[in-house]
Design an enzyme around this catalytic site. Structure first.
Site, PDB file in Angstrom:
ATOM      1  N   SER A   1      46.555  33.696  77.112  1.00 32.69           N
ATOM      2  CA  SER A   1      46.343  34.161  75.903  1.00 32.69           C
ATOM      3  C   SER A   1      45.966  32.677  74.969  1.00 32.69           C
ATOM      4  O   SER A   1      45.630  31.885  75.516  1.00 32.69           O
ATOM      5  CB  SER A   1      47.424  34.594  75.228  1.00 32.69           C
ATOM      6  OG  SER A   1      46.602  34.818  73.899  1.00 32.69           O
TER       7      SER A   1
ATOM      8  N   ASP B   1      39.907  43.858  76.385  1.00 24.61           N
ATOM      9  CA  ASP B   1      40.696  42.992  75.116  1.00 24.61           C
ATOM     10  C   ASP B   1      40.051  42.976  74.005  1.00 24.61           C
ATOM     11  O   ASP B   1      39.063  42.375  74.256  1.00 24.61           O
ATOM     12  CB  ASP B   1      40.916  41.623  75.524  1.00 24.61           C
ATOM     13  CG  ASP B   1      41.945  40.450  75.397  1.00 24.61           C
ATOM     14  OD1 ASP B   1      42.631  40.999  74.038  1.00 24.61           O
ATOM     15  OD2 ASP B   1      42.026  39.601  76.065  1.00 24.61           O
TER      16      ASP B   1
ATOM     17  N   HIS C   1      44.822  43.196  76.800  1.00 27.51           N
ATOM     18  CA  HIS C   1      44.521  41.290  76.543  1.00 27.51           C
ATOM     19  C   HIS C   1      45.726  41.500  77.532  1.00 27.51           C
ATOM     20  O   HIS C   1      45.519  39.946  78.308  1.00 27.51           O
ATOM     21  CB  HIS C   1      45.237  41.413  74.739  1.00 27.51           C
ATOM     22  CG  HIS C   1      45.356  39.961  75.374  1.00 27.51           C
ATOM     23  ND1 HIS C   1      44.445  39.380  75.295  1.00 27.51           N
ATOM     24  CD2 HIS C   1      46.695  39.683  74.784  1.00 27.51           C
ATOM     25  CE1 HIS C   1      44.937  37.614  75.303  1.00 27.51           C
ATOM     26  NE2 HIS C   1      46.410  37.425  74.982  1.00 27.51           N
TER      27      HIS C   1
END
Length: 630
Positions: free
Chosen positions: A501, A576, A608
């Site tokens: 991320s 995601d 995600h």
């Protein structure tokens, strides 16, 4: 920290060898004769030293009704099966659901009054928000699943607050007129007498906030109690907490005094700081006479419980948890006792019961070392200076399980770096992840470090990233990397980096900014360009491409493909809805056009964070990549 002290520290960073800049604060000894872990054991929760849940067995008021939002329609349901319809979904308009993508401490869309005779709820209109398609391969021909995703600089959702009376079955709407229609409604809080409701109304740019009071009976605006402004950002973090038996409340913000501080406020707009501590504070509870809060003032890596008596004058705060480390606490309903779960770097966990003065009443549980039979190398907890020389950044360092000081070892730097994160704390083994143990057993040095932009050091420390995400974070990471390069057992030609991320964004940023330092990188769900990220989070830290074009251009990874030299693995959950696949796919396409070889591995049915049953596969993929490239 004084100016002269800051100047001296900065000079020391500049002239001293990097190895001398580190401070080792704790060491966990090696266990060279233990067993090896396999990938399946990475999900063995017992190895994370979690305590047995404990509560004071207090009776909670039970109600025979509740509220539920079903597919965006809101109902009150009763234990006898009856239902009252509050509002029905209509197209892109939903009721009682969470809003603002769970930013600003928002974790739901329903707010009961203290007596549960009324409920406030969000109305969310996503009619102007862009749709983004995600491919669902679960059917034979595949289908496109469309999600609403408000991208930075584009149209956002519109939010209103309704107030429903269970007796009259009538809804009124809070008359919010501040700013434009794409404002945020945060920190919804009921007054204790249920006559008023309070909303922190934030403008879309997140620079201005009005703390407003509204009449519950008809939704009319009463007054603005106070306003907040900050050139970087104003970020409400949740609701307020009324003092028991009073119409005063505790409010939290980090824009007034440089720290996440607590303030005692009233409905006439009077605001008093509860503690002048140089630390970030988090509200825990109150009994009407005293406020209890956690603070980082002892150390950014620690949290301690304090009590301050409130009245016409604030008393001096009293420390209630004298032992070092991270304290997580749960107060009894009347605040006469609290459960204190304490960890430090070498203490897996102790559960204590204390009274309101901090006196020990009972030791409930002492956790043993869950790695007593696991093979580990030495683990270090320490600090290095920030790149500007003004702070100390915490790190944890895992040495290989078969460590030989005469040998040189490859390094994997695990990075996150984003706001609200704190990867390293004075908790059990520094807040480790099991993958770090596995990597150290395979012969890697593993390094994890916090830096500016993360929490615990105050508002100025966090705001260093404003409009330039990734810049100061990389500078701070490189102080740690230079320290690693100076260690005699580190092979400076074999340093890898990994993250997910925001950490994926940092991984590719480091690879392309320092191509002579990092030999390989592996990441997942990376933000590639902040123009593809959401309105709420992205505009807070980066503004918009129109208002901050230089900042967006500076940190976009699309312009850095030419600088990519090292092997790179990008993993992407194709479902995601947080960091959209358009990010990683656009970067891969740019690599194709530039003739750059890059490994891309999709998880077709993952969101995600790749979760079980595929998480073990992900860690095997990561590990094999570094085995092959470091």
């Amino acid at each position: 920290m004084s100016f002269l002290r800051s100047l001296w520290l900065f000079a020391m960073v500049c002239v001293c060898a990097p190895a001398l800049a580190q401070t080792i604060e704790a060491v966990h000894p090696a266990n060279p004769t233990g067993r090896l872990l396999d990938f399946e054991e990475m999900y063995d929760h017992s190895l994370y030293a979690r305590p047995v849940p404990f509560s004071f067995d207090e009776k909670e008021t039970e109600f025979e009704w509740d509220a539920v939002s079903e597919d965006g329609s809101l109902f009150v349901v009763y234990s006898d099966g009856r239902r009252d319809t509050v509002a029905l979904r209509c197209g892109d308009v939903s009721y009682g659901t969470t809003v603002s993508r769970n930013e600003f401490g928002i974790d739901g869309g329903i707010f009961w009054s203290p007596s549960r005779s009324r409920l406030a709820f969000y109305r969310k209109d996503e009619g102007l928000v862009s749709d983004f398609p995600l491919l669902d391969i679960s059917s034979r021909t595949g289908t496109l699943k469309s999600i609403k995703y408000p991208m930075n600089g584009m149209a956002s959702e519109r939010v209103s607050l309704g107030i429903y009376d269970l007796n009259s079955r009538r809804t009124v709407w809070a008359d919010v007129t501040d700013f434009a229609d794409d404002r945020y409604l945060c920190g919804v809080s009921w007054g204790p007498d249920e006559r008023n409701i309070f909303i922190q109304v934030l403008d879309r740019s997140q620079h201005e906030m009005h703390f407003n009071m509204y009449r519950v009976a008809d939704g009319t605006f009463v007054r603005t109690l106070f306003e907040e402004h900050d050139d970087a950002w104003v970020e409400p973090a949740g609701g307020v907490y009324f003092l028991r038996g009073k119409y005063e409340f505790v409010y939290s913000t980090d824009v007034r005094d440089g720290w996440h501080s607590l303030y005692l406020c009233d409905t006439l707009g009077h605001v008093r700081r509860i503690s002048a501590a140089e630390g970030d504070l988090e509200y825990v509870g109150n009994d009407g006479k005293s406020v209890f809060y956690l603070s980082s003032e002892q150390s950014p890596a620690q949290r301690h419980l304090y009590r301050v008596d409130v009245g016409r004058r604030m008393s001096k705060p009293v420390l209630l948890t004298p032992e070092p480390g991270m304290h997580r606490v749960k107060m009894s309903g009347d605040c006469t006792r609290f459960v204190d779960f304490r960890q430090d770097f070498n203490t897996p966990g102790v559960t204590l019961v204390r009274d309101r003065r901090g006196r020990l009443l009972e030791t409930r549980e002492t956790l043993s070392d869950p790695f007593v039979d696991v093979k580990t190398g030495e683990i270090r907890f320490g600090t290095v200076p920030s790149a500007d020389g003004l702070y100390r950044n915490n790190y944890r360092l895992f040495l290989p399980a078969d460590f030989d000081p005469a040998k040189k070892y490859p390094v994997i730097v695990y990075v996150y770096g984003g706001p609200h994160s704190q990867m390293v704390t004075d908790s059990w083994l520094g807040g480790f992840r099991m993958w770090e143990i596995v990597l150290s057993q395979r012969g890697y040095v593993v390094y994890v470090q916090d830096g500016r932009g993360t929490q615990g050091h105050g508002g100025i420390y966090e705001r260093a990233i404003n409009c330039q995400c990734g810049v100061v974070e990389m500078e701070d990471q490189m102080v740690g990397v230079r320290m690693l390069q100076s260690l005699p057992f580190v092979d400076a030609s074999r340093i890898g980096v990994s993250g997910w991320s925001y950490g994926g964004f940092m991984t590719i940023s480091l690879l392309t900014t320092y191509p002579d330092v990092f030999k390989a990188g592996a990441c997942g769900g990376p933000v590639i360009d902040w123009k593809w990220y959401e309105v709420m989070y992205g505009e807070r830290y980066m503004d918009t491409p129109e208002t901050n074009p230089e900042g967006f251009a500076r940190v976009s990874l699309m312009s850095k493909v030419d600088s990519l030299r090292a092997p790179l693995l990008i993993m992407q959950g194709m479902q995601d809805g947080t960091v959209l696949p358009i990010n990683s796919l656009s970067f891969v396409q740019a690599c194709v056009e530039k003739g750059k070889q890059v490994e891309f591995f999709p998880y077709p049915q993952s969101e995600h964070n790749v979760q079980t049953p595929w998480r073990g596969h992900m860690y095997r993929k990561l590990t094999e990549f570094f085995d092959n490239n470091l």
